[in-house]
Design a protein around this motif. Structure first.
Motif, short mmCIF file in Angstrom:
data_model
loop_
_atom_site.label_atom_id
_atom_site.label_comp_id
_atom_site.label_asym_id
_atom_site.label_seq_id
_atom_site.Cartn_x
_atom_site.Cartn_y
_atom_site.Cartn_z
N ILE A 107 0.92 -1.01 -0.38
CA ILE A 107 0.23 -0.20 0.01
C ILE A 107 0.61 1.52 0.30
CG2 ILE A 107 -2.12 1.20 1.25
CD1 ILE A 107 -2.68 -1.16 2.65
N VAL A 108 1.23 2.22 -1.43
CA VAL A 108 1.53 3.27 -1.08
C VAL A 108 0.69 4.20 -0.53
CG1 VAL A 108 2.80 4.91 -2.21
CG2 VAL A 108 2.46 2.24 -3.37
N CYS A 109 1.52 4.75 1.22
CA CYS A 109 0.24 6.08 1.19
C CYS A 109 0.65 6.91 0.99
CB CYS A 109 0.53 5.09 3.14
SG CYS A 109 -1.17 6.33 4.06
N VAL A 110 0.09 7.51 0.59
CA VAL A 110 -0.07 8.99 0.10
C VAL A 110 0.14 10.34 1.61
CG1 VAL A 110 -0.08 11.59 -0.87
CG2 VAL A 110 -0.35 9.05 -1.91
N MET A 111 0.85 10.74 1.91
CA MET A 111 0.71 10.70 3.37
C MET A 111 -0.13 12.67 3.11
SD MET A 111 1.45 8.91 5.48
CE MET A 111 0.96 9.47 6.91
N LEU A 112 -0.69 13.05 3.36
CA LEU A 112 -1.53 14.19 4.00
C LEU A 112 0.15 15.64 5.07
CD1 LEU A 112 -4.90 15.07 3.30
CD2 LEU A 112 -3.64 16.33 2.51
N ASN A 113 1.10 15.49 5.57
CA ASN A 113 1.77 16.01 6.15
C ASN A 113 1.71 17.44 6.23
OD1 ASN A 113 3.89 16.23 7.52
ND2 ASN A 113 5.71 14.99 6.39
N ALA A 114 1.07 18.04 7.22
CA ALA A 114 1.15 18.94 8.37
C ALA A 114 2.70 20.07 7.85
CB ALA A 114 0.12 19.12 9.33
N THR A 115 3.11 19.22 8.50
CA THR A 115 4.24 19.98 8.63
C THR A 115 5.01 20.66 7.37
OG1 THR A 115 5.77 17.89 8.74
CG2 THR A 115 4.97 18.85 10.84
N LYS A 116 4.87 19.79 6.10
CA LYS A 116 5.28 20.41 5.40
C LYS A 116 4.72 21.41 4.13
CE LYS A 116 8.15 16.63 3.68
NZ LYS A 116 8.52 15.55 2.52
N THR A 117 4.55 22.07 4.17
CA THR A 117 3.81 23.60 3.83
C THR A 117 4.05 23.55 2.29
OG1 THR A 117 5.65 24.95 4.23
CG2 THR A 117 3.67 24.97 5.65
N SER A 118 2.77 24.34 1.77
CA SER A 118 2.89 24.54 0.36
C SER A 118 3.23 23.36 -0.87
CB SER A 118 3.40 25.81 -0.27
OG SER A 118 4.88 25.89 -0.02
N PRO A 119 2.91 22.43 -0.49
CA PRO A 119 3.70 21.17 -1.18
C PRO A 119 3.43 21.97 -2.91
CG PRO A 119 0.93 20.41 -0.71
CD PRO A 119 1.01 21.94 -0.24
N MET A 120 3.94 21.10 -3.76
CA MET A 120 4.00 21.62 -5.50
C MET A 120 2.71 21.23 -5.96
SD MET A 120 6.09 20.85 -8.98
CE MET A 120 6.98 22.01 -8.82
N PHE A 121 1.92 19.29 -5.63
CA PHE A 121 1.08 19.21 -6.10
C PHE A 121 -0.30 18.36 -4.91
CE2 PHE A 121 4.40 17.99 -9.04
CZ PHE A 121 3.79 18.09 -9.84
N SER A 122 -1.35 19.01 -5.63
CA SER A 122 -2.34 18.43 -4.25
C SER A 122 -2.31 16.99 -4.45
CB SER A 122 -4.45 19.18 -5.12
OG SER A 122 -4.28 17.73 -6.22
N ILE A 123 -3.08 16.72 -3.12
CA ILE A 123 -3.45 15.73 -3.19
C ILE A 123 -3.82 14.92 -3.61
CG2 ILE A 123 -5.67 15.79 -1.49
CD1 ILE A 123 -2.41 13.66 -0.31
N ASP A 124 -4.91 15.22 -4.44
CA ASP A 124 -5.13 14.44 -5.39
C ASP A 124 -4.31 14.11 -6.92
OD1 ASP A 124 -7.96 14.30 -4.18
OD2 ASP A 124 -8.46 15.27 -5.29
N GLU A 125 -3.09 15.43 -6.90
CA GLU A 125 -2.15 14.93 -8.31
C GLU A 125 -1.97 13.81 -7.61
OE1 GLU A 125 -3.05 19.47 -10.10
OE2 GLU A 125 -1.46 18.79 -8.16
N ARG A 126 -1.00 14.18 -6.53
CA ARG A 126 -0.71 13.17 -6.16
C ARG A 126 -0.74 11.57 -6.19
NH1 ARG A 126 1.29 15.24 -0.30
NH2 ARG A 126 -0.16 16.80 -0.52
N VAL A 127 -1.94 11.36 -5.98
CA VAL A 127 -2.48 9.84 -5.74
C VAL A 127 -2.80 9.61 -7.26
CG1 VAL A 127 -4.67 8.53 -5.37
CG2 VAL A 127 -4.10 10.13 -3.50
N ASN A 128 -2.99 10.04 -8.00
CA ASN A 128 -3.37 9.97 -9.55
C ASN A 128 -1.99 9.99 -9.85
OD1 ASN A 128 -3.95 10.59 -12.56
ND2 ASN A 128 -5.83 10.89 -11.27
N MET A 129 -0.72 10.61 -9.75
CA MET A 129 0.54 10.18 -10.17
C MET A 129 0.52 8.63 -10.25
SD MET A 129 2.60 13.83 -11.10
CE MET A 129 2.12 14.57 -9.49
N VAL A 130 0.40 8.24 -8.03
CA VAL A 130 0.60 7.51 -8.28
C VAL A 130 0.49 6.71 -8.74
CG1 VAL A 130 1.09 5.77 -5.59
CG2 VAL A 130 1.88 8.49 -6.06
#
Ligand code: ADP
Length: 169
Positions: free
Chosen positions: A37-60
């Motif tokens: 299971i590849v778990c894409v973490m919504l990491n509260a400490t890493k601010t302003s990601p380049m990709f949204s969670i949906d985009e990251r999941v989609n790419m994975v």
């Protein structure tokens, strides 16, 4: 433990974006474990990601399409809490350098405090990916550098496109 129980590996990360280094660890885990299971973490400490969670999941999802025993999930809670839902799960992480080790050692202690049954296993990074990270990819993409050999080919266009807008913002 009954012999029929599946062994599950959880490969967590921010995957902002997924790289060939991540994929190398995922592929090797898929050869060892029944399910990954590849778990894409919504990491509260890493601010302003380049990709949204949906985009990251989609790419994975696109990157793992060829591996039948690998799937993707997301989590916004602590990894040690998230892993509780899987009776037989082991966390699998990649180790690139001594700096990774120090951080991971600390994280492992924290996880063990929260969920003492949860084990973490480490796979050493393949030599050619030792210096590869999502932040390197983001940086290279921002400068319009060639991403071949850093991320899956099928994702290059999307990452380049995003980087163009990123540069402007
Ligand atoms: P990054 O450190 O690239 O921002 P993540 O936070 O998404 O990536 O990392 C998730 C996991 O993937 C971590 O265990 C990390 O050590 C591992 N990892 C990241 N890049 C590589 C690589 N090039 N080779 C092996 N493991 C890696």
């Amino acid at each position: 433990m009954s012999t029929e129980q599946k062994r599950i590996a959880i490969c967590p990360g921010s995957f902002d974006p997924i790289t060939l280094g991540h994929l190398n660890i995922i592929r090797r885990s898929a050869q060892i474990f029944d399910e990954v299971i590849v778990c894409v973490m919504l990491n509260a400490t890493k601010t302003s990601p380049m990709f949204s969670i949906d985009e990251r999941v989609n790419m994975v999802r696109r990157a793992i399409a060829k591996y039948p025993n690998v799937r993707v999930e997301t989590s916004s809670i602590l990894l040690a809490e998230y892993a509780r839902q899987y009776e037989n799960a082991v966390i699998v992480k990649g180790l690139r350098a001594a700096s990774d080790f120090e951080y991971e050692f600390q994280m492992n202690l924290i996880n063990k405090n929260i969920n003492p049954d949860l084990e973490t296993m480490f796979l050493t990074a393949s030599e050619k990916y030792t210096f590869l990270s999502s932040s390197v990819v983001r940086e290279m993409a921002t400068y319009g550098a060639d991403l071949t050999g850093l991320v899956p080919n099928e994702l290059i266009e999307e990452i380049e496109e995003k980087a163009k807008h990123w540069r402007k913002s």
